[in-house]
Design a protein around this motif. Structure first.
Motif, short mmCIF file in Angstrom:
data_model
loop_
_atom_site.label_atom_id
_atom_site.label_comp_id
_atom_site.label_asym_id
_atom_site.label_seq_id
_atom_site.Cartn_x
_atom_site.Cartn_y
_atom_site.Cartn_z
N LEU A 7 0.85 -1.19 0.00
CA LEU A 7 0.00 0.00 0.00
C LEU A 7 0.88 1.25 0.00
O LEU A 7 0.63 2.19 -0.74
CB LEU A 7 -0.91 -0.02 1.24
CG LEU A 7 -1.88 1.17 1.33
CD1 LEU A 7 -2.87 1.13 0.19
CD2 LEU A 7 -2.61 1.15 2.66
N VAL A 11 1.03 4.36 -2.67
CA VAL A 11 0.80 5.76 -2.30
C VAL A 11 1.95 6.64 -2.77
O VAL A 11 1.75 7.76 -3.24
CB VAL A 11 0.64 5.86 -0.76
CG1 VAL A 11 0.65 7.30 -0.32
CG2 VAL A 11 -0.65 5.20 -0.33
N PHE A 15 3.95 10.20 -6.47
CA PHE A 15 4.88 11.29 -6.18
C PHE A 15 6.13 11.20 -7.06
O PHE A 15 6.59 12.19 -7.62
CB PHE A 15 5.32 11.24 -4.71
CG PHE A 15 4.39 11.94 -3.78
CD1 PHE A 15 4.43 13.32 -3.64
CD2 PHE A 15 3.46 11.22 -3.06
CE1 PHE A 15 3.57 13.97 -2.78
CE2 PHE A 15 2.59 11.87 -2.20
CZ PHE A 15 2.64 13.24 -2.06
N ILE B 32 -2.69 16.61 -2.52
CA ILE B 32 -2.50 15.33 -1.82
C ILE B 32 -1.44 15.38 -0.73
O ILE B 32 -1.38 14.50 0.11
CB ILE B 32 -2.15 14.18 -2.80
CG1 ILE B 32 -0.82 14.42 -3.49
CG2 ILE B 32 -3.26 13.97 -3.79
CD1 ILE B 32 -0.42 13.28 -4.41
N MET B 33 -0.61 16.43 -0.74
CA MET B 33 0.50 16.50 0.21
C MET B 33 0.06 16.30 1.65
O MET B 33 0.54 15.41 2.36
CB MET B 33 1.18 17.87 0.06
CG MET B 33 2.57 17.91 0.59
SD MET B 33 3.69 17.00 -0.45
CE MET B 33 4.33 18.30 -1.48
N ILE B 36 -1.68 12.87 2.77
CA ILE B 36 -0.73 11.75 2.77
C ILE B 36 0.28 11.87 3.90
O ILE B 36 0.56 10.89 4.58
CB ILE B 36 -0.05 11.65 1.38
CG1 ILE B 36 -1.07 11.12 0.37
CG2 ILE B 36 1.14 10.71 1.44
CD1 ILE B 36 -0.53 10.85 -0.98
N TYR B 39 -1.33 10.79 7.02
CA TYR B 39 -1.49 9.34 7.09
C TYR B 39 -0.19 8.68 7.53
O TYR B 39 -0.18 7.73 8.30
CB TYR B 39 -1.94 8.81 5.73
CG TYR B 39 -2.03 7.30 5.69
CD1 TYR B 39 -3.11 6.64 6.27
CD2 TYR B 39 -1.04 6.55 5.08
CE1 TYR B 39 -3.19 5.28 6.24
CE2 TYR B 39 -1.11 5.17 5.05
CZ TYR B 39 -2.19 4.54 5.63
OH TYR B 39 -2.26 3.18 5.61
N PHE B 40 0.92 9.21 7.02
CA PHE B 40 2.21 8.57 7.31
C PHE B 40 2.85 9.04 8.61
O PHE B 40 3.84 8.47 9.04
CB PHE B 40 3.19 8.81 6.15
CG PHE B 40 2.99 7.86 5.03
CD1 PHE B 40 3.25 6.51 5.21
CD2 PHE B 40 2.52 8.28 3.81
CE1 PHE B 40 3.06 5.61 4.18
CE2 PHE B 40 2.32 7.39 2.78
CZ PHE B 40 2.58 6.04 2.96
N LYS B 43 3.96 6.53 11.24
CA LYS B 43 5.07 5.68 10.78
C LYS B 43 6.37 6.46 10.74
O LYS B 43 7.43 5.94 11.09
CB LYS B 43 4.77 5.14 9.38
CG LYS B 43 3.72 4.06 9.41
CD LYS B 43 3.44 3.57 8.02
CE LYS B 43 2.12 2.84 8.01
NZ LYS B 43 1.62 2.64 6.67
N TYR B 139 -7.25 9.24 -2.79
CA TYR B 139 -6.41 8.89 -1.64
C TYR B 139 -7.19 8.90 -0.34
O TYR B 139 -7.02 8.01 0.49
CB TYR B 139 -5.23 9.86 -1.54
CG TYR B 139 -4.09 9.44 -2.41
CD1 TYR B 139 -3.53 8.19 -2.24
CD2 TYR B 139 -3.59 10.27 -3.39
CE1 TYR B 139 -2.50 7.77 -3.05
CE2 TYR B 139 -2.56 9.87 -4.20
CZ TYR B 139 -2.01 8.62 -4.02
OH TYR B 139 -1.00 8.21 -4.80
N ILE B 142 -9.09 5.70 -0.01
CA ILE B 142 -8.38 4.46 0.35
C ILE B 142 -7.66 4.58 1.68
O ILE B 142 -7.47 3.58 2.36
CB ILE B 142 -7.40 3.97 -0.75
CG1 ILE B 142 -6.34 5.01 -1.06
CG2 ILE B 142 -8.13 3.54 -2.01
CD1 ILE B 142 -5.22 4.45 -1.93
N LEU B 143 -7.28 5.78 2.11
CA LEU B 143 -6.50 5.89 3.34
C LEU B 143 -7.34 6.22 4.58
O LEU B 143 -7.03 5.79 5.67
CB LEU B 143 -5.41 6.96 3.19
CG LEU B 143 -4.35 6.73 2.12
CD1 LEU B 143 -3.36 7.88 2.13
CD2 LEU B 143 -3.64 5.41 2.33
#
Lengths: 66, 258
Positions: A7, A11, A15, B32-33, B36, B39-40, B43, B139, B142-143
């Motif tokens: 995934l 994503v 980019f 989208i910056m 996303i 979301y990350f 992590k 995005y 899905i996220l």
């Protein structure tokens, strides 16, 4: 964990594609331009090494419009 | 007929200087910056480390609505900035270089000239905006979770009005000033002043153009289009018409004088 990695790649791939396209188009534009604001070789470095911001900067302020 | 000629010239010019390539790409990035990175973030924090052993860091849950509103927030800053930068020289640059005189010496009406340029930039910016938001919607789905198609379409429509206003403001200043840099600075200045006014008087001026985003956020959470959202949209449309007509008059006056 494996699924998560797949995934992540899905994503991040866009980019990388966007960055590549921006760089290639930036290089074409750089080739075609005769006059730039500031030395031309400097803009080449900015486009190639400036990640995503480099080509965008070149499109906005790099070229001299006549 | 003339209108289409000037419009076509505008389009081919934007093709030749690659605006049709980089502006959509930049809008995708802007849209989208933020969703996303959000979301990350957990992590990223994990992999960077530096958290003491046993420290528990609860991430606030991000709803789909919050996520797609992040795109709008970024567009309101960087999207507006890009929009102003690409439209600040549309007319002023041509007047500075003398191209405008070459065009207007022919039997081309002032309104034809202004409105075709306005429409050209509108098409470029709105297309880029729609592409960017479509990617962001994908995005977010899905996220973070689902945003329905009808909700997304209303968001797309209403926020688009804000970009139309930004373009019209820039075109208006194009007819006032001859230097593209000045046009850009004054347009951005106007938008900043408007947003400050909005922050101060937001409880009184519920139909102020800058309150559009917050009304859209409300619409996404409640699922209903509020009267305030319609009111704000009407105000924006009226402003756009007034600005277009005024730019016709200022442009005519300037050209006569010059």
């Amino acid at each position: 964990m494996e699924e998560l990695k797949e995934l992540d790649l899905a994503v991040i791939a866009p980019f990388i594609i966007i960055q590549l396209v921006l760089m290639i188009v930036g290089l074409i534009a750089w080739f075609k331009t005769d006059e730039t604001n500031g030395p031309k070789w400097m803009w080449l470095l900015i486009i190639v090494f400036g990640s995503m911001l480099g080509p965008i900067l070149f499109f906005i302020v790099g070229r001299r419009q006549n | 007929m003339q209108w289409r000629t000037i419009f076509a010239k505008e389009m081919s010019e934007d093709w030749r200087n690659f605006k049709w390539v980089w502006v959509p790409l930049v809008f995708i990035l802007i849209a989208i910056m933020d969703p996303i990175t959000t979301y990350f973030l957990p992590k990223i924090l994990d992999s960077v480390g530096g958290m003491p052993d046993g420290a528990v860091f609860e991430m606030p849950e991000v709803s789909p609505v919050d996520a797609i509103m992040m795109s709008l927030t970024e567009l309101s800053m960087f999207g507006v900035l890009v929009t102003v930068v690409i439209s600040m020289g549309v007319i002023s640059g041509e007047r500075k270089s003398g191209v405008a005189e070459l065009v207007l010496v022919k039997p081309v009406g002032y309104f034809t000239y202004i409105s075709s340029k306005w429409a050209g930039k509108l098409l470029l910016v709105l297309t880029s905006y729609i592409i960017g938001m479509l990617v962001s919607w994908y995005y977010v789905n899905i996220l973070f979770g689902e945003i329905t198609f009808s909700d997304f379409m209303s968001l797309l429509f209403f926020y688009g009005l804000w970009l139309v206003l930004v373009i019209t403001i820039t075109i208006f200043y194009n007819t006032l000033f001859k230097v593209p840099g000045v046009v850009g600075a004054v347009s951005i200045g106007t938008i900043i002043v408007m947003s400050i006014l909005n922050q101060i008087f937001s409880h009184k001026l519920t139909w102020f153009p800058n309150s559009l985003s917050s009304h859209i956020g409300e619409m996404l959470t409640t699922g209903e289009i509020s009267g305030d959202l319609w009111g704000t949209s009407v105000v924006i449309i009226i402003l756009v018409i007034v600005l277009l007509v005024s730019s016709l008059f200022t442009f005519r006056g300037k050209e006569m004088a010059g």
